[in-house]
Design a protein around this motif. Structure first.
Motif, PDB file in Angstrom:
ATOM      1  N   LEU A 242      27.065  85.478  40.904  1.00  0.00           N
ATOM      2  CA  LEU A 242      26.159  85.163  42.003  1.00  0.00           C
ATOM      3  C   LEU A 242      26.720  85.732  43.295  1.00  0.00           C
ATOM      4  N   ALA A 243      26.056  86.708  43.843  1.00  0.00           N
ATOM      5  CA  ALA A 243      26.462  87.229  45.146  1.00  0.00           C
ATOM      6  C   ALA A 243      26.248  86.147  46.189  1.00  0.00           C
ATOM      7  N   VAL A 244      27.301  85.798  46.919  1.00  0.00           N
ATOM      8  CA  VAL A 244      27.153  84.880  48.051  1.00  0.00           C
ATOM      9  C   VAL A 244      27.091  85.665  49.355  1.00  0.00           C
ATOM     10  N   ALA A 245      27.285  86.976  49.244  1.00  0.00           N
ATOM     11  CA  ALA A 245      27.118  87.883  50.379  1.00  0.00           C
ATOM     12  C   ALA A 245      26.798  89.265  49.825  1.00  0.00           C
ATOM     13  N   LEU A 246      26.146  90.077  50.628  1.00  0.00           N
ATOM     14  CA  LEU A 246      25.805  91.452  50.257  1.00  0.00           C
ATOM     15  C   LEU A 246      26.442  92.410  51.246  1.00  0.00           C
ATOM     16  N   PRO A 247      26.894  93.579  50.789  1.00  0.00           N
ATOM     17  CA  PRO A 247      27.426  94.561  51.739  1.00  0.00           C
ATOM     18  C   PRO A 247      26.322  95.187  52.579  1.00  0.00           C
ATOM     19  N   VAL A 248      26.606  95.374  53.853  1.00  0.00           N
ATOM     20  CA  VAL A 248      25.719  96.134  54.724  1.00  0.00           C
ATOM     21  C   VAL A 248      26.233  97.568  54.711  1.00  0.00           C
TER      22      VAL A 248
ATOM     23  N   VAL B 138      11.046  72.570  48.431  1.00  0.00           N
ATOM     24  CA  VAL B 138      12.063  72.167  49.408  1.00  0.00           C
ATOM     25  C   VAL B 138      13.415  72.753  48.985  1.00  0.00           C
ATOM     26  N   ARG B 139      13.921  73.662  49.795  1.00  0.00           N
ATOM     27  CA  ARG B 139      15.201  74.293  49.491  1.00  0.00           C
ATOM     28  C   ARG B 139      16.355  73.481  50.061  1.00  0.00           C
ATOM     29  N   PRO B 140      17.525  73.539  49.425  1.00  0.00           N
ATOM     30  CA  PRO B 140      18.675  72.832  49.991  1.00  0.00           C
ATOM     31  C   PRO B 140      19.109  73.453  51.307  1.00  0.00           C
ATOM     32  N   ASP B 141      19.590  72.615  52.235  1.00  0.00           N
ATOM     33  CA  ASP B 141      20.115  73.164  53.476  1.00  0.00           C
ATOM     34  C   ASP B 141      21.491  73.782  53.206  1.00  0.00           C
ATOM     35  N   GLU B 142      22.108  74.356  54.233  1.00  0.00           N
ATOM     36  CA  GLU B 142      23.360  75.087  54.032  1.00  0.00           C
ATOM     37  C   GLU B 142      24.443  74.203  53.417  1.00  0.00           C
ATOM     38  N   ALA B 143      24.646  73.008  53.976  1.00  0.00           N
ATOM     39  CA  ALA B 143      25.707  72.127  53.498  1.00  0.00           C
ATOM     40  C   ALA B 143      25.475  71.731  52.041  1.00  0.00           C
ATOM     41  N   ARG B 144      24.230  71.417  51.708  1.00  0.00           N
ATOM     42  CA  ARG B 144      23.912  71.033  50.333  1.00  0.00           C
ATOM     43  C   ARG B 144      24.070  72.219  49.390  1.00  0.00           C
ATOM     44  N   LEU B 145      23.692  73.400  49.845  1.00  0.00           N
ATOM     45  CA  LEU B 145      23.834  74.590  49.011  1.00  0.00           C
ATOM     46  C   LEU B 145      25.306  74.852  48.695  1.00  0.00           C
ATOM     47  N   VAL B 146      26.177  74.694  49.687  1.00  0.00           N
ATOM     48  CA  VAL B 146      27.620  74.855  49.441  1.00  0.00           C
ATOM     49  C   VAL B 146      28.093  73.842  48.408  1.00  0.00           C
ATOM     50  N   GLU B 147      27.667  72.597  48.524  1.00  0.00           N
ATOM     51  CA  GLU B 147      28.047  71.562  47.557  1.00  0.00           C
ATOM     52  C   GLU B 147      27.613  71.933  46.147  1.00  0.00           C
ATOM     53  N   LEU B 148      26.402  72.441  46.018  1.00  0.00           N
ATOM     54  CA  LEU B 148      25.866  72.761  44.697  1.00  0.00           C
ATOM     55  C   LEU B 148      26.580  73.970  44.086  1.00  0.00           C
ATOM     56  N   VAL B 149      26.837  74.987  44.910  1.00  0.00           N
ATOM     57  CA  VAL B 149      27.575  76.141  44.401  1.00  0.00           C
ATOM     58  C   VAL B 149      28.973  75.715  43.970  1.00  0.00           C
ATOM     59  N   ARG B 150      29.592  74.884  44.769  1.00  0.00           N
ATOM     60  CA  ARG B 150      30.930  74.380  44.430  1.00  0.00           C
ATOM     61  C   ARG B 150      30.915  73.655  43.081  1.00  0.00           C
ATOM     62  N   ALA B 151      29.909  72.806  42.880  1.00  0.00           N
ATOM     63  CA  ALA B 151      29.806  72.074  41.606  1.00  0.00           C
ATOM     64  C   ALA B 151      29.666  73.040  40.434  1.00  0.00           C
ATOM     65  N   GLY B 152      28.866  74.093  40.627  1.00  0.00           N
ATOM     66  CA  GLY B 152      28.690  75.068  39.560  1.00  0.00           C
ATOM     67  C   GLY B 152      29.939  75.864  39.267  1.00  0.00           C
ATOM     68  N   VAL B 153      30.714  76.173  40.300  1.00  0.00           N
ATOM     69  CA  VAL B 153      31.974  76.897  40.092  1.00  0.00           C
ATOM     70  C   VAL B 153      32.954  76.027  39.311  1.00  0.00           C
ATOM     71  N   ILE B 154      33.080  74.765  39.714  1.00  0.00           N
ATOM     72  CA  ILE B 154      34.010  73.861  39.034  1.00  0.00           C
ATOM     73  C   ILE B 154      33.605  73.662  37.577  1.00  0.00           C
ATOM     74  N   ALA B 155      32.292  73.623  37.334  1.00  0.00           N
ATOM     75  CA  ALA B 155      31.788  73.486  35.956  1.00  0.00           C
ATOM     76  C   ALA B 155      31.823  74.807  35.195  1.00  0.00           C
ATOM     77  N   ARG B 156      32.194  75.886  35.884  1.00  0.00           N
ATOM     78  CA  ARG B 156      32.227  77.247  35.325  1.00  0.00           C
ATOM     79  C   ARG B 156      30.850  77.673  34.831  1.00  0.00           C
ATOM     80  N   ALA B 157      29.814  77.260  35.590  1.00  0.00           N
ATOM     81  CA  ALA B 157      28.441  77.637  35.253  1.00  0.00           C
ATOM     82  C   ALA B 157      28.100  79.020  35.788  1.00  0.00           C
ATOM     83  N   PHE B 158      28.776  79.447  36.842  1.00  0.00           N
ATOM     84  CA  PHE B 158      28.553  80.772  37.412  1.00  0.00           C
ATOM     85  C   PHE B 158      29.756  81.165  38.260  1.00  0.00           C
ATOM     86  N   VAL B 159      29.731  82.421  38.730  1.00  0.00           N
ATOM     87  CA  VAL B 159      30.880  82.992  39.435  1.00  0.00           C
ATOM     88  C   VAL B 159      30.409  83.609  40.754  1.00  0.00           C
ATOM     89  N   PRO B 160      30.753  83.025  41.889  1.00  0.00           N
ATOM     90  CA  PRO B 160      30.408  83.652  43.177  1.00  0.00           C
ATOM     91  C   PRO B 160      31.147  84.969  43.376  1.00  0.00           C
TER      92      PRO B 160
END
Length: 383
Positions: free
Chosen positions: A143-149, A214-236
């Motif tokens: 999962l790209a959490v940033a893209l190159p310009v 309804v999309r998650p706000d920034e803080a919630r999105l960070v929490e969810l990505v963190r949970a997925g990383v810890i669960a090894r569901a995806f790779v930022p």
């Protein structure tokens, strides 16, 4: 005594890469970025097997894997004391044989991870191509959490998909711009949508909210990505160029935001002397359980044994049981290693990675424990 930094703000990290992917330069840049401005940025390097630094109120400990590739057993032992890894991939060369080996070792140690796509300033750099390679070769969801310009000679910044802003680099530091470059609009929209869709799989309420638009706000999105990383569901995945010091701060932010603290992970499992299974939580109040993972001869301090404390505490001038050998060790000094100095500690606690002076019988792979409640640590080790 209260901790200066809470245990949930600890990150213990290994960095793995193919030989020419730029790992050494990246780690040097990471350490330079974390030094206080008054100290300057020169002279920071990973000269110790374990180097401590700070970022955004967190304690980061980088565990050195340099020179260990000749021995799978040694790398596996080193990875047994980290809580997460960063795998560095050359944006031009893509996945190499040593990348595959690094990934397999991280899998064997069951480690959450990030990917840093390096050298995006080089001709032939292909960020999207690396994402496709990671998905195809390792069967994971990058999962790209940033893209190159831009890429190659045109690499000018990155677009942060979580905070929806462009990061540019200048001699004075980073600048932020909320406007998406026109050439990135379509890709950024698609990648951010994919990021959110993957993240909400970690919480039913977030998934149900997204179904209602309804999309998650920034803080919630960070929490969810963190949970997925810890669960090894995806790779930022973070883009950058270590040589040009570009994307380094974003990678540090990703380490803090997404990699686990000791408190996020299951209890350590080991065996009592009679063979019974015992567990230790990451807590200062638990009995001591520490693993020796490497040794070095310091030019000033002499022989040092590096240990990771999974639970309990250890103090200078005390004793600990080497439960692997049934011997008692005298701990003369406890040292924390920084990029440019040694710090003498009165005590080390759960989550700390420190050097101990005075151990005579302890070698790599041994457990140090509370004599009253001994344990021999069992950790995942690659075959």
């Amino acid at each position: 005594m209260a901790r200066d930094i809470p245990l949930n703000r600890y990150r213990t990290i290994g960095v793995l890469a193919a030989e020419d992917a730029g790992k050494t330069t990246l780690v040097e840049r990471l350490l330079q970025a974390t030094r206080p401005a008054a100290e300057g940025t020169h002279g920071a390097s990973l000269a110790s097997p374990a180097t401590v630094c700070a970022w955004r109120g967190h304690q980061l400990t980088f565990i050195d894997t340099h020179g260990a590739w000749a021995s799978t057993e040694e790398v596996s032992r080193i990875l047994s004391v980290v809580d997460g890894v960063v795998i560095v991939i050359d944006a031009e060369a893509g996945i190499e044989d040593e990348t595959v080996r690094a990934w397999a070792l991280a899998d064997a140690a069951q480690l959450p991870r990030l990917v840093f796509v390096n050298k995006l300033d080089r001709a032939g750099a292909d960020f999207a191509g690396v994402l496709d390679q990671v998905a195809a070769r390792f069967g994971v969801r990058p999962l790209a959490v940033a893209l190159p310009v831009g890429q190659g000679a045109g690499f000018a910044g990155l677009y942060d998909l979580v905070h929806e802003r462009v990061v540019h680099w200048t001699a004075a530091g980073e600048t932020h711009d909320p406007e998406v470059p026109s050439e990135l609009m379509r890709d950024a929209a698609q990648r951010r949508k994919a990021l959110i869709q993957a993240a909400v799989t970690q919480a039913d309420d977030a998934a149900q909210a997204l179904e209602k638009g309804v999309r998650p706000d920034e803080a919630r999105l960070v929490e969810l990505v963190r949970a997925g990383v810890i669960a090894r569901a995806f790779v930022p995945v973070v883009p950058g160029s270590a040589f040009r010091n570009q994307g380094v701060d974003s990678l540090l932010d990703a380490m803090v935001d997404y990699l686990p603290a000791p408190t996020d992970l299951p209890a350590l499992r080991g065996r009592a002397p009679e063979g019974a299974l015992v567990e230790r939580r990451a807590d200062d109040a638990e009995p001591l359980a520490a693993l020796a993972f490497t040794t070095m001869v310091d030019p000033v301090m002499g022989p040092l044994t590096f240990v990771r404390l999974f639970s309990g505490s250890v103090a200078s001038g005390t004793q600990a049981l080497n439960s692997s050998r049934g011997t008692t060790e005298e701990i003369r000094r406890v040292l924390r290693m920084h990029a440019d100095r040694r710090e003498a500690l009165t005590e080390a606690r759960a989550g700390d990675v420190v050097a101990l002076q005075g151990l005579e019988a302890t070698t790599t792979g041994d457990t140090l424990a509370d004599p009253a409640q001994p344990i021999v640590i069992e950790r995942p080790i690659a075959a």
